[in-house]
Design a protein around this motif. Structure first.
Motif, PDB file in Angstrom:
ATOM      1  N   SER A  51      -6.607 -17.545  -0.085  1.00 41.67           N
ATOM      2  CA  SER A  51      -7.588 -17.797   0.961  1.00 41.67           C
ATOM      3  C   SER A  51      -8.829 -18.462   0.390  1.00 41.67           C
ATOM      4  O   SER A  51      -9.092 -18.403  -0.816  1.00 41.67           O
ATOM      5  CB  SER A  51      -7.982 -16.473   1.629  1.00 41.67           C
TER       6      SER A  51
ATOM      7  N   ILE B  37      -5.220 -22.431   3.099  1.00 37.00           N
ATOM      8  CA  ILE B  37      -5.453 -21.196   3.860  1.00 37.00           C
ATOM      9  C   ILE B  37      -6.943 -21.080   4.172  1.00 37.00           C
ATOM     10  O   ILE B  37      -7.790 -21.446   3.361  1.00 37.00           O
ATOM     11  CB  ILE B  37      -4.962 -19.983   3.058  1.00 37.00           C
TER      12      ILE B  37
ATOM     13  N   TRP C  91     -10.994 -15.878   3.852  1.00 31.14           N
ATOM     14  CA  TRP C  91     -10.288 -14.598   3.777  1.00 31.14           C
ATOM     15  C   TRP C  91     -10.708 -13.640   4.881  1.00 31.14           C
ATOM     16  O   TRP C  91      -9.870 -12.862   5.390  1.00 31.14           O
ATOM     17  CB  TRP C  91     -10.482 -13.948   2.398  1.00 31.14           C
TER      18      TRP C  91
ATOM     19  N   THR D 177      -5.491 -12.336   0.170  1.00 30.55           N
ATOM     20  CA  THR D 177      -4.594 -13.349   0.730  1.00 30.55           C
ATOM     21  C   THR D 177      -3.406 -12.699   1.424  1.00 30.55           C
ATOM     22  O   THR D 177      -2.714 -11.861   0.851  1.00 30.55           O
ATOM     23  CB  THR D 177      -4.099 -14.289  -0.385  1.00 30.55           C
ATOM     24  N   TRP D 178      -3.161 -13.122   2.655  1.00 25.07           N
ATOM     25  CA  TRP D 178      -2.093 -12.605   3.504  1.00 25.07           C
ATOM     26  C   TRP D 178      -0.782 -13.288   3.134  1.00 25.07           C
ATOM     27  O   TRP D 178      -0.709 -14.518   3.052  1.00 25.07           O
ATOM     28  CB  TRP D 178      -2.454 -12.904   4.949  1.00 25.07           C
TER      29      TRP D 178
ATOM     30  N   GLU E 229     -11.570 -14.314   8.015  1.00 20.93           N
ATOM     31  CA  GLU E 229     -10.895 -14.671   9.265  1.00 20.93           C
ATOM     32  C   GLU E 229      -9.416 -14.299   9.208  1.00 20.93           C
ATOM     33  O   GLU E 229      -8.855 -13.785  10.186  1.00 20.93           O
ATOM     34  CB  GLU E 229     -11.045 -16.168   9.531  1.00 20.93           C
ATOM     35  N   ARG E 230      -8.792 -14.563   8.067  1.00 13.50           N
ATOM     36  CA  ARG E 230      -7.375 -14.267   7.943  1.00 13.50           C
ATOM     37  C   ARG E 230      -7.120 -12.755   7.968  1.00 13.50           C
ATOM     38  O   ARG E 230      -6.131 -12.293   8.548  1.00 13.50           O
ATOM     39  CB  ARG E 230      -6.806 -14.884   6.655  1.00 13.50           C
ATOM     40  N   TRP E 231      -8.023 -11.980   7.356  1.00 14.34           N
ATOM     41  CA  TRP E 231      -7.857 -10.529   7.364  1.00 14.34           C
ATOM     42  C   TRP E 231      -7.972  -9.971   8.784  1.00 14.34           C
ATOM     43  O   TRP E 231      -7.195  -9.092   9.173  1.00 14.34           O
ATOM     44  CB  TRP E 231      -8.877  -9.855   6.442  1.00 14.34           C
TER      45      TRP E 231
ATOM     46  N   ASP F 283       0.377 -16.193   5.251  1.00 13.53           N
ATOM     47  CA  ASP F 283      -0.227 -17.491   4.974  1.00 13.53           C
ATOM     48  C   ASP F 283       0.437 -18.178   3.786  1.00 13.53           C
ATOM     49  O   ASP F 283       0.637 -19.397   3.785  1.00 13.53           O
ATOM     50  CB  ASP F 283      -1.727 -17.334   4.706  1.00 13.53           C
TER      51      ASP F 283
ATOM     52  N   ALA G 264      -4.728 -10.513  10.335  1.00 11.71           N
ATOM     53  CA  ALA G 264      -3.634  -9.801   9.697  1.00 11.71           C
ATOM     54  C   ALA G 264      -3.700  -8.292   9.895  1.00 11.71           C
ATOM     55  O   ALA G 264      -2.656  -7.615   9.952  1.00 11.71           O
ATOM     56  CB  ALA G 264      -3.617 -10.109   8.201  1.00 11.71           C
TER      57      ALA G 264
END
Length: 286
Positions: free
Chosen positions: A210, A267, A270, A184-185, A272-274, A188, A277
């Motif tokens: 996430s 969120i 994970w 988790t970023w 996609e968010r990584w 976010d 980030a």
């Protein structure tokens, strides 16, 4: 609106401050020299001078292994100090956001933990954070408990930076593949925190992690792809191969049902968010 961000130099707090800045919201993020949150007298004086309208407590004792030998200090920072902040906020009728952790759970559930599942921490860190949740909710019902896990961000040491350096230096890494969680970023989580307050979501417990599931091995393969190392050079091992003083939850997945009807978006996945980030998180890794 003026926000007080306690622990303002930490990785998450830096992104909370950045989120507030982006939204044009005023804030103060004092270090310990300006505000000792273990002192109710200092808290009271600071509140009287600043007159915050929202309090976000990002300060904590987060050293999981040392907490096993320093549980008293961890309890002071993770339970007593949040209670002092909660009392000061409750006295003034302003909302408080308390950051908590997946470590309040045992990690033995076969499904993601719901917000209202009973806490059952395995070690000192989890016990002190669970105590902090209880203290805040007992003294200040108009509060948000925001649990998060497997945090990474640009503003401090974190797992991706460490493993990126290992991979760049050694070309390979052995990483545990039997602990499951949600990378988790912090950016976010910061958005979630600000949204909960500004959209006036119901007070209570929320999980800011996430979507999806990964092991540390899975996450490291994704890190390897970002630093130009073959994913095949990441090798799975067991937690038993890396004994540590504090027990780690084997299953840290948190459910996100509390967001329904609040107008706050959970969120995303994970992976996609990584990808979004990684450039900023790994920018200074050599």
């Amino acid at each position: 609106m003026a926000w007080l961000v306690a622990g303002g130099y930490g990785m998450l707090a830096q992104d909370v401050c950045a989120e507030l800045t982006a939204r044009g919201v005023g804030f103060d993020a004092p270090d310990r020299d300006r505000l000792d949150i273990t002192s109710p007298e200092e808290i009271e004086a600071f509140f009287e001078e600043m007159k915050p309208e929202v309090v976000v407590n990002c300060a904590a004792y987060t050293a999981v292994d040392p907490a096993e030998e320093n549980e008293g200090l961890a309890f002071t920072l993770n339970a007593v100090a949040p209670q002092y902040l909660a009392r000061a906020a409750a006295k003034r009728g302003i909302p408080l956001v308390q950051i908590s952790t997946d470590y309040v759970f045992s990690g033995t559930s076969p499904i993601p933990y719901a917000e209202d599942d009973a806490a059952h921490p395995l070690g000192a860190y989890g016990r002190t954070k669970a105590a902090g949740e209880w203290a805040v909710r007992a003294d200040h019902p108009s509060s948000y408990i925001v649990r998060t896990a497997w945090l990474y961000g640009a503003g401090g040491p974190c797992f991706p930076k460490t493993l990126a350096r290992v991979l760049k230096q050694n070309g390979t890494a052995n990483v545990v593949d039997d602990q499951h969680g949600q990378p988790t970023w912090t950016k976010d989580v910061a958005r979630i925190i600000v949204d909960l307050v500004t959209k006036q979501a119901p007070f209570g417990i929320y999980h800011a992690t996430s979507e999806g599931e990964a092991t540390w091995y899975d996450f490291t393969r994704a890190i390897a792809a970002e630093v130009g190392v073959s994913e095949d050079e990441v090798h799975p091992v067991s937690t038993k191969d890396f004994p540590r003083p504090a027990p780690r939850p084997e299953w840290s997945l948190l459910a996100h049902g509390a967001y329904e009807g609040t107008g706050v978006e959970p969120i995303g996945p994970w992976q996609e968010r990584w990808k979004l980030a990684a450039p900023s998180v790994l920018a200074e890794v050599e």
